[in-house]
Design a protein around this motif. Structure first.
Motif, PDB file in Angstrom:
ATOM      1  N   UNK A  57      27.964  39.667  30.619  1.00 38.21           N
ATOM      2  CA  UNK A  57      29.312  40.147  30.319  1.00 38.21           C
ATOM      3  C   UNK A  57      30.265  38.968  30.165  1.00 38.21           C
ATOM      4  N   UNK A  58      30.950  38.893  29.028  1.00 40.49           N
ATOM      5  CA  UNK A  58      31.910  37.825  28.755  1.00 40.49           C
ATOM      6  C   UNK A  58      33.253  38.457  28.410  1.00 40.49           C
ATOM      7  N   UNK A  59      34.313  38.020  29.092  1.00 34.95           N
ATOM      8  CA  UNK A  59      35.658  38.526  28.815  1.00 34.95           C
ATOM      9  C   UNK A  59      36.600  37.345  28.594  1.00 34.95           C
ATOM     10  N   UNK A  60      37.402  37.438  27.536  1.00 35.03           N
ATOM     11  CA  UNK A  60      38.502  36.512  27.294  1.00 35.03           C
ATOM     12  C   UNK A  60      39.814  37.226  27.631  1.00 35.03           C
ATOM     13  N   UNK A  61      40.637  36.597  28.451  1.00 40.50           N
ATOM     14  CA  UNK A  61      41.981  37.100  28.718  1.00 40.50           C
ATOM     15  C   UNK A  61      42.961  36.216  27.965  1.00 40.50           C
ATOM     16  N   UNK A  62      43.703  36.798  27.028  1.00 39.88           N
ATOM     17  CA  UNK A  62      44.658  36.017  26.253  1.00 39.88           C
ATOM     18  C   UNK A  62      45.884  36.871  25.935  1.00 39.88           C
ATOM     19  N   UNK A  63      47.041  36.319  26.249  1.00 42.27           N
ATOM     20  CA  UNK A  63      48.289  37.002  25.937  1.00 42.27           C
ATOM     21  C   UNK A  63      48.639  36.758  24.474  1.00 42.27           C
TER      22      UNK A  63
END
Length: 540
Positions: A430-436
């Motif tokens: 599982x890979x998640x990017x958090x970007x505003x």
């Protein structure tokens, strides 16, 4: 007129709201650049002996251009306050009562004159050198050699100036770091903690960011009080730059300390990469420790003492090398352990830490025994892996919140999405990017010098202005200024990532046992109770 067009365009909104003084500097700078571009075009036009208008024809063409320019200028001038307040309100800021036109114009004029004076001095130097050379050689040769001489002089002066600034910055950083070492607070008493008398890591050499990380965060009592279940004290291992001479030595020291503290007997192990100064965001690490009842270990190794912008320029390779060494060593040992009894392994980083962590996550090394997942927040725009993934987005998905394939491997989160919505269940990794969407550190685009960034061609995100307007050169400088301002944005916008937006992605990446949506809501409320750092109200 090109300079005035650039000035007017600089009043249009970008990602971060600007005050009068900042807007004035931006306006004066782009006005000077527009003027310079016009002069360069005129120079080559005359050098090519192309026809030139004069008299009434020239006046008529000038008027033809000036009228729409004045209309455009008046339009943006009348709309600029509304545009800036629109962004401010989207970010929860109080609206500005006035545009501050006088301040903008005065600051822009001072900036323009300063840059113009600098250009005038450079041109004067060229004329001086050309006249001296013209005494001993033909005019054309004197022009060429004079131009080359000025370029070389400017290069040497700029290079030496930059080196001097960098050296001073390094000196100050190292002096500050050494002072911290000499005045380190007492080491932890508990033998299981990093830096204690029983620890393999020298407390006095860890540095303030590492010491803060080690001694803060929730205790077993804090976690139990929140969950109502029994909990353990989370393990936090941090190796300072001064704790080892090489990236590999620091990585081996980290592994030895993890073994000493029994980290490989925990359920979860996170290999984290700090930011340039070595800072570890408590808003990210505190919540995930609550989720797993403290049955978790986190390890990090510092690679720099410098502020992130300076570290990005001067110590990029150092950060990449340290992150790679740490992942190589930890993963290399982890994969020798029995699969049914070892912890789940994740990698994590914020900002420059995300960049170095992504670089270190070598998919070829992971083919035989992959990690369980990755969580990267605020990935800087040059990150190669992030750019590769971004460009695989499904047709119709936006640049700021893309959809990758069937979402079984990669998902995106923001302040309006927690990465839970997907068309298919998670796969084994599982890979998640958090970007505003308002983060220029992520969405700055060097090619905006001549073309609109991809996200500007999409419908605007909720925290973006609906009046975004691309202008060659100007947009580039707007976004560059946005990067400098983004660190001071309100939490949840710009480059100011905070605990509430880490929680949902951590749930998706690490899948804590028995965790529910109600638990997520409770933890977000708990982390929003006014704690100064992260989600814990005391030091360990």
């Amino acid at each position: 007129m090109l300079g005035l067009l650039f000035f007017a365009a600089s009043l249009t909104p970008s990602l971060i709201p600007r005050g009068p003084d900042v807007q004035g500097v931006l306006g004066g700078l782009v006005t000077a650049i527009g003027y310079l571009i016009g002069q360069i075009v005129a120079f080559f036009w005359r050098a090519a002996d192309l026809p030139q208008l004069s008299g009434r024809k020239a006046q008529g063409l000038t008027g033809l251009i000036a009228v729409p320019l004045v209309v455009f200028f008046l339009w943006v001038l009348g709309s600029s306050l509304t545009w800036q307040n629109d962004i401010r309100q989207k970010m929860g800021l109080e609206p500005a009562e006035a545009l501050g036109l006088v301040s903008i114009l005065v600051t822009a004029l001072v900036t323009f004159l300063s840059v113009y004076l600098l250009g005038w001095l450079v041109a004067g130097l060229f004329r001086l050198i050309r006249s001296r050379l013209g005494r001993v050689m033909p005019a054309r040769r004197a022009n060429v050699l004079g131009f080359v001489a000025v370029v070389l002089i400017l290069f040497v002066v700029t290079r030496d100036g930059i080196v001097d600034v960098v050296v001073r910055g390094l000196d100050e950083s190292y002096e500050t770091a050494q002072a911290l070492f000499e005045n380190a607070p007492p080491a932890p008493v508990a033998p299981q903690m990093t830096g204690s008398a029983a620890s393999l890591i020298d407390w006095s050499a860890i540095g303030k960011p590492g010491r803060d990380f080690i001694t803060s965060g929730p205790t077993a009592e804090d976690i139990s009080a929140f969950t109502g279940r029994s909990a353990r004290d989370p393990i936090r291992v941090y190796v300072g730059r001064a704790n080892g001479d090489t990236p590999h030595a620091r990585a081996e020291l980290a592994l030895a300390e993890l073994k000493r503290q029994g980290a490989f007997d925990r359920d979860v192990l996170i290999v984290a990469s700090p930011t340039g100064t070595g800072w570890m965001d408590p808003g990210s690490h505190d919540p995930v420790e609550y989720m797993h009842d403290g049955n978790i270990a986190t390890v990090a190794a510092q690679y720099s003492y410098l502020q992130s912008p300076l570290a990005l320029i001067l110590e990029t390779n150092t950060g990449l090398e340290q992150a790679t060494a740490l992942q190589d060593v930890i993963h290399g040992y982890w994969k020798t352990l029995p699969k049914d009894s070892r912890p789940r392994l994740y990698v994590h980083g914020l900002s420059l830490g995300a960049w170095s962590s992504m670089h270190a996550t070598n998919l070829f090394r992971l083919l035989d025994d992959p990690i369980d997942g990755a969580f990267w927040a605020g990935p800087p725009f040059p990150s190669a892996f992030w750019n590769y993934v971004q460009n695989q987005r499904a047709q119709g998905s936006t640049w700021v919140l893309p959809v990758i394939g069937d979402s079984t491997l990669v998902r995106y989160a923001s302040h309006v999405s927690d990465a839970s919505a997907a068309g298919a269940a998670w796969g084994p990794m599982r890979i998640v990017f958090l970007q505003y969407s308002s983060d220029p550190v992520v969405f700055y685009d060097p090619r905006s010098l001549w073309r609109a960034p991809p996200w500007m061609r999409d419908p605007p995100a909720p925290d973006m202005s609906a009046h975004l307007m691309f202008m060659p050169v100007v947009t580039q400088f707007q976004l560059a200024l946005d990067m400098a301002l983004s660190f001071g944005a309100p939490p949840g916008f710009g480059h100011a990532y905070y605990a509430q937006d880490y929680i949902g992605p951590w749930v998706q990446v690490t899948a804590p046992e028995g965790w529910t949506g109600a638990d997520t809501v409770r933890l977000k409320r708990h982390c929003d109770m006014g704690f100064q750092h992260g989600c814990a109200n005391r030091q360990r």
